[in-house]
Write an enzyme that holds these catalytic residues in place. Structure first.
Site, short mmCIF file in Angstrom:
data_model
loop_
_atom_site.label_atom_id
_atom_site.label_comp_id
_atom_site.label_asym_id
_atom_site.label_seq_id
_atom_site.Cartn_x
_atom_site.Cartn_y
_atom_site.Cartn_z
N LYS A 79 0.85 -1.20 0.00
CA LYS A 79 0.00 0.00 0.00
C LYS A 79 0.88 1.25 0.00
CE LYS A 79 -3.87 1.77 2.89
NZ LYS A 79 -4.69 1.46 4.10
N SER A 154 -9.68 1.45 3.27
CA SER A 154 -8.83 2.25 2.42
C SER A 154 -7.82 1.45 1.61
CB SER A 154 -8.09 3.28 3.25
OG SER A 154 -7.23 2.64 4.18
N SER A 178 -9.69 -1.09 7.37
CA SER A 178 -9.13 -0.86 6.03
C SER A 178 -8.44 -2.05 5.40
CB SER A 178 -8.15 0.31 6.07
OG SER A 178 -8.85 1.49 5.88
#
Ligand code: GLN
Length: 499
Positions: A79, A154, A178
């Protein structure tokens, strides 16, 4: 599509050692798949230009010395809120444009030291604030199951990467859900470990007391190995725990389903839960009972305050953590401001997106003199009650089962106009962060529209090995298909689903 080389981390290690394929071949396969699909899915914000070189070097060393770790040559995506020396870290924000990291997150460094290859950095909601990746400054990621739907957030890019077969393993961060919510939306496994299991050093902080790092994978045993590889004490993160992460392997091996007590909190199966998710979870409960586990009714009476508590604590910490992005130290700065104050104001105004600004405002308000007692401190007290509920429930059960998300993956734009409805998509996941507990989402098939459904397991502190063993069992009960994704025709989406 599953890749043509291997089905799991251990299968990769075997194929590599038996010379069934070279590391370079595997690396090229995933990179070229990413190249051809990224235009439609928007999974990666950057790819690693050194990946092929590294693969070649690893192949050469493999021929000389053999491999010490299953991760040797294993492709991973990360990420884009993890720092990697020499790479851009954008956090999907304009305010970090031009910023290049000068250090590597401990979690990533540990995988690299075992020989893993980072292929690219994945899309996210700006600074990990959101549940759909729609808050990314670089446009949203598409759900590989249906390009009209969000992948969750997210960590939507990392979840979609594994679902679309762009990498067999990816890393995300989870502050309120997330990792788990996008895992559920994309039909993959995602686990948030116990707070303190994995070092947060080098993860750009959102809410430091809630943030944890974890993997996405297709197999529970792969996620387990990733946690073992990344876990353990790190002098760079004072909140990391001393315990030996390899204990998780022992727990994974010794956990048995017969006799296992599964806690069912009525609060989390009630109003607001989509009926097709309730149905899937009902089937799962029956199959688990058929495998010999026992259901126990538990109650988490304070969890209904979870969203309120989270949005006070997380925004308070965010307002403080994000103060460092001021145009002086990192990334973007407006040109020719009238004075210093204008430089700060205009940089932050133009650099941050709306959701991030909303959080900074909420958090600054919650922490302001005169309100701290009424908001922040009160939220901390309720947080303790939420944790207390869980610890009490774990006196009666080994783990708790809930849905991961109250709804299936929603359509783009469906919740962007109403932040509160977006916040509510974390209603089942948020309490595990508030209580610091390990929790995972594992796929339990598709709903009536052909969209993935996730089951959520929450365990007592340090029970990741046991949770993953149960996830492994669930995966064997619900062999999960993967979406067919083609270049130019995002996600082999067929009306009515893929069932
Ligand atoms: N969706 C939640 C939020 O917007 C959780 C995000 C996260 O876990 N990073 O804050």
């Amino acid at each position: 599509m599953r890749n043509p080389f291997f089905t799991s981390l251990s299968d990769f290690a075997k194929g590599r050692d038996d010379k069934r394929f070279s590391i370079e071949e595997v690396t090229r396969y995933f990179l070229s798949r990413t190249e051809s699909l990224n235009a439609s899915l928007n999974v990666c914000l950057s790819t690693n230009p050194n990946a092929i070189n590294r693969a070649r070097q690893l192949d050469a060393r493999l021929a000389r010395n053999g491999a010490q770790s299953p991760f040797y040559g294993y492709p991973v995506m990360v990420k884009d809120n993890f720092e990697m020396e020499g790479f851009p870290t954008t956090c999907a924000s304009k305010i970090l444009s031009g910023y290049v990291s000068r250090r590597t997150a401990t979690s990533v460094a540990r995988l690299l030291s075992l020989g893993a290859i980072v292929l690219g950095k994945t899309n996210l909601d700006e600074f990990a604030m959101g549940s759909s990746t729609e808050n990314s400054a670089f446009g949203p990621t598409k759900n590989p199951w249906n390009p009209a739907r969000v992948p969750g957030g997210s960590s939507g890019g990392s979840a979609a990467a594994v679902a679309a077969g762009l990498a067999p393993l990816s890393l995300g961060s989870d502050t309120g859900g997330s990792i788990r919510q996008p895992a559920a939306f994309c039909g993959v496994l995602g686990i948030k470990p116990t707070y303190g299991r994995i070092s947060r050093s080098g993860l750009v902080a959102f809410s430091s007391s809630l943030d944890q790092i974890g993997p996405f994978a297709l197999q529970a045993s792969d996620a387990l190995e990733a946690l073992v590889a990344m876990g353990g004490r790190d002098p760079l993160d004072m909140t990391t725990d001393d315990r030996d992460p390899s204990e998780m392997r022992r727990d994974f091996q010794t956990t048995e389903i017969p006799g296992l007590r599964i806690g069912i909190p009525a609060e989390m199966f009630g109003e607001g839960l989509d009926s097709s998710i309730r149905d899937r979870l009902g089937e799962l409960r029956d199959s688990l009972a058929g495998s010999g586990s026992r259901e126990v009714a538990v109650t988490l009476p304070h969890s209904r305050f979870g969203i309120n508590v989270y949005y006070l604590l997380a925004t308070s910490e965010a307002s403080s953590n994000l103060s460092r992005f001021d145009g002086v130290r990192y990334g973007f700065r407006v040109k020719e401001p009238a004075d210093l104050r204008a430089m700060y104001e205009e940089t932050r105004d133009r650099g941050f997106g709306d959701e991030v600004k909303r959080r900074i405002l909420l958090g600054t308000f919650a922490l302001s003199a005169g309100y701290q007692e009424a908001f922040y401190r009160k939220a901390r007290k309720v947080q303790a009650l939420i944790r207390g509920d869980f610890l009490k429930a774990f006196e009666q059960c080994d783990m708790i089962l809930t849905p991961t998300s109250p709804s299936p993956p929603f359509a783009f734009g469906e919740k962007t106009g109403d932040p509160l409805s977006m916040y509510l998509s974390d209603v089942y996941t948020i309490t595990a962060n508030l209580a610091g507990l390990p929790a995972l989402s594992v796929p339990v098939g598709l709903d009536s529209q052909g969209l993935p459904v996730g089951a959520h397991l929450i365990g007592p502190p340090w029970s990741e090995g046991r949770l993953l063993k149960v996830a492994d069992k669930i995966s064997s009960l619900y062999p999960m298909p993967l979406p067919e994704v083609h270049a130019g025709h995002p996600a082999g989406f067929r009306e009515g689903g893929l069932k």
